[in-house]
Motif scaffolding. Structure first.
Motif, PDB file in Angstrom:
ATOM      1  N   SER A 131      51.751 -87.720 -20.247  1.00  9.39           N
ATOM      2  CA  SER A 131      51.368 -87.510 -21.734  1.00  9.39           C
ATOM      3  C   SER A 131      51.755 -86.652 -22.612  1.00  9.39           C
ATOM      4  CB  SER A 131      49.859 -87.604 -21.529  1.00  9.39           C
ATOM      5  OG  SER A 131      49.482 -86.275 -21.067  1.00  9.39           O
ATOM      6  N   LEU A 132      52.373 -85.485 -21.825  1.00  8.86           N
ATOM      7  CA  LEU A 132      53.133 -84.259 -22.441  1.00  8.86           C
ATOM      8  C   LEU A 132      54.274 -84.957 -23.448  1.00  8.86           C
ATOM      9  CD1 LEU A 132      53.261 -81.394 -23.088  1.00  8.86           C
ATOM     10  CD2 LEU A 132      55.007 -81.298 -21.081  1.00  8.86           C
ATOM     11  N   ILE A 133      54.973 -85.827 -22.892  1.00  9.23           N
ATOM     12  CA  ILE A 133      56.226 -86.376 -23.615  1.00  9.23           C
ATOM     13  C   ILE A 133      56.037 -87.811 -23.931  1.00  9.23           C
ATOM     14  CG2 ILE A 133      57.758 -84.493 -22.756  1.00  9.23           C
ATOM     15  CD1 ILE A 133      58.670 -86.681 -20.537  1.00  9.23           C
ATOM     16  N   ASP A 134      54.896 -88.300 -23.923  1.00  9.14           N
ATOM     17  CA  ASP A 134      54.543 -89.681 -24.066  1.00  9.14           C
ATOM     18  C   ASP A 134      55.625 -90.715 -23.409  1.00  9.14           C
ATOM     19  OD1 ASP A 134      53.054 -92.008 -25.033  1.00  9.14           O
ATOM     20  OD2 ASP A 134      54.130 -92.146 -26.789  1.00  9.14           O
ATOM     21  N   PHE A 135      55.833 -90.409 -22.010  1.00  9.71           N
ATOM     22  CA  PHE A 135      57.040 -91.028 -21.407  1.00  9.71           C
ATOM     23  C   PHE A 135      56.344 -92.418 -20.927  1.00  9.71           C
ATOM     24  CE2 PHE A 135      59.797 -92.007 -17.877  1.00  9.71           C
ATOM     25  CZ  PHE A 135      60.950 -91.738 -18.205  1.00  9.71           C
ATOM     26  N   PRO A 136      57.165 -93.547 -20.724  1.00 10.10           N
ATOM     27  CA  PRO A 136      56.725 -94.792 -20.251  1.00 10.10           C
ATOM     28  C   PRO A 136      55.903 -94.533 -18.898  1.00 10.10           C
ATOM     29  CG  PRO A 136      58.626 -95.178 -21.139  1.00 10.10           C
ATOM     30  CD  PRO A 136      58.573 -93.723 -21.372  1.00 10.10           C
ATOM     31  N   VAL A 137      54.790 -95.441 -18.712  1.00 10.08           N
ATOM     32  CA  VAL A 137      54.099 -95.533 -17.504  1.00 10.08           C
ATOM     33  C   VAL A 137      54.867 -95.815 -16.291  1.00 10.08           C
ATOM     34  CG1 VAL A 137      52.021 -96.036 -16.419  1.00 10.08           C
ATOM     35  CG2 VAL A 137      52.098 -95.707 -18.915  1.00 10.08           C
ATOM     36  N   PHE A 138      55.138 -95.169 -15.153  1.00 12.68           N
ATOM     37  CA  PHE A 138      55.921 -95.761 -14.043  1.00 12.68           C
ATOM     38  C   PHE A 138      55.361 -95.739 -12.861  1.00 12.68           C
ATOM     39  CE2 PHE A 138      56.421 -91.275 -14.958  1.00 12.68           C
ATOM     40  CZ  PHE A 138      56.515 -90.659 -13.978  1.00 12.68           C
ATOM     41  N   ASN A 139      55.906 -95.955 -11.661  1.00 12.94           N
ATOM     42  CA  ASN A 139      55.368 -96.147 -10.316  1.00 12.94           C
ATOM     43  C   ASN A 139      56.279 -95.355  -9.260  1.00 12.94           C
ATOM     44  OD1 ASN A 139      57.131 -98.225  -9.647  1.00 12.94           O
ATOM     45  ND2 ASN A 139      55.898 -99.396 -10.727  1.00 12.94           N
ATOM     46  N   MET A 140      55.971 -95.476  -7.958  1.00 15.12           N
ATOM     47  CA  MET A 140      56.902 -94.809  -6.991  1.00 15.12           C
ATOM     48  C   MET A 140      58.078 -95.608  -7.045  1.00 15.12           C
ATOM     49  SD  MET A 140      55.090 -92.393  -5.891  1.00 15.12           S
ATOM     50  CE  MET A 140      55.881 -91.918  -4.414  1.00 15.12           C
ATOM     51  N   ALA A 141      58.212 -96.916  -7.051  1.00 13.51           N
ATOM     52  CA  ALA A 141      59.376 -97.539  -6.825  1.00 13.51           C
ATOM     53  C   ALA A 141      60.440 -97.152  -7.946  1.00 13.51           C
ATOM     54  CB  ALA A 141      59.222 -99.097  -7.020  1.00 13.51           C
ATOM     55  N   ASP A 142      59.838 -96.970  -9.292  1.00 10.45           N
ATOM     56  CA  ASP A 142      60.737 -96.280 -10.271  1.00 10.45           C
ATOM     57  C   ASP A 142      61.347 -95.096 -10.021  1.00 10.45           C
ATOM     58  OD1 ASP A 142      60.120 -98.802 -11.742  1.00 10.45           O
ATOM     59  OD2 ASP A 142      58.089 -97.966 -12.836  1.00 10.45           O
ATOM     60  N   ILE A 143      60.517 -94.305  -9.229  1.00  8.39           N
ATOM     61  CA  ILE A 143      60.914 -92.899  -8.875  1.00  8.39           C
ATOM     62  C   ILE A 143      62.076 -93.137  -8.096  1.00  8.39           C
ATOM     63  CG2 ILE A 143      60.091 -90.702  -7.913  1.00  8.39           C
ATOM     64  CD1 ILE A 143      57.421 -90.985  -8.989  1.00  8.39           C
ATOM     65  N   TYR A 144      61.838 -93.824  -7.056  1.00 11.29           N
ATOM     66  CA  TYR A 144      63.188 -94.439  -6.197  1.00 11.29           C
ATOM     67  C   TYR A 144      64.234 -94.545  -6.953  1.00 11.29           C
ATOM     68  CZ  TYR A 144      59.003 -94.793  -2.844  1.00 11.29           C
ATOM     69  OH  TYR A 144      58.186 -94.780  -1.847  1.00 11.29           O
TER      70      TYR A 144
END
Length: 173
Positions: A131-144
């Motif tokens: 929320s600090l930078i209002d970044f789009p919501v993501f998941n673990m697969a996105d992190i990978y």
């Protein structure tokens, strides 16, 4: 030319399959937890004003692109996976290529994790929100996918910058 560290890997090649399956499992478990604990409930604030868990059903891809185009996204993911599989089969299983092998496996785990959601749910479950930078919501697969994609760029720019590093793609088996 012989490269440093071109000996065979110190573990069997199938270990990569185990790693990939483990990462996919972790992605799916976290998504199931998000579904059971977050859907229909208020967000969970982890660090006020910085990080929270927020349930979202993403029917597109990164940053909301291609919303509702699930068949196209599935086709693109399958195409990516076929290219990945071709490269993974061709790449020499040596210490020299270990960073590239690991990066490819993590990238594939992320792609498959989101593919599973698209095929079986029709959307991808996202739940991590900065929320600090209002970044789009993501998941673990996105992190990978993002982390391995960045690491892949670094590998290609700094480690595998010689044109001979990728000659294995043209080699006939």
């Amino acid at each position: 030319m012989k490269r440093e560290g071109t000996s065979n890997l110190p573990f069997p090649a199938w270990t990569g399959v185990i790693l990939t399956l483990f990462l996919i499992l972790m992605d799916q478990v976290t998504k199931l937890l998000a579904l059971s604990q977050l859907k229909g409930n208020p967000d969970i604030i982890l660090i006020p004003g910085v990080l929270q868990l927020k349930y979202l059903e993403n029917r597109g891809m990164a940053f909301g692109m291609l919303q509702g185009k699930i068949p196209l996204l599935i086709a693109l993911c399958l195409l990516f996976f076929c290219v990945f599989l071709y490269i993974y089969i061709k790449i020499p299983k040596t210490r020299y290529y270990l960073p590239l092998i690991c990066t490819a496996l993590v990238l594939a785990a992320g792609a498959v994790g989101n593919l599973i959601d698209r095929v079986f749910r029709g959307y991808v479950i996202d739940f991590i929100y900065f929320s600090l930078i209002d970044f789009p919501v993501f998941n673990m697969a996105d992190i990978y996918v993002v982390c391995s994609g960045i690491f892949l760029v670094f590998c290609v720019c700094f480690k595998y910058k010689d044109e001979n590093d990728f000659r294995f793609l043209n080699r006939k088996n």
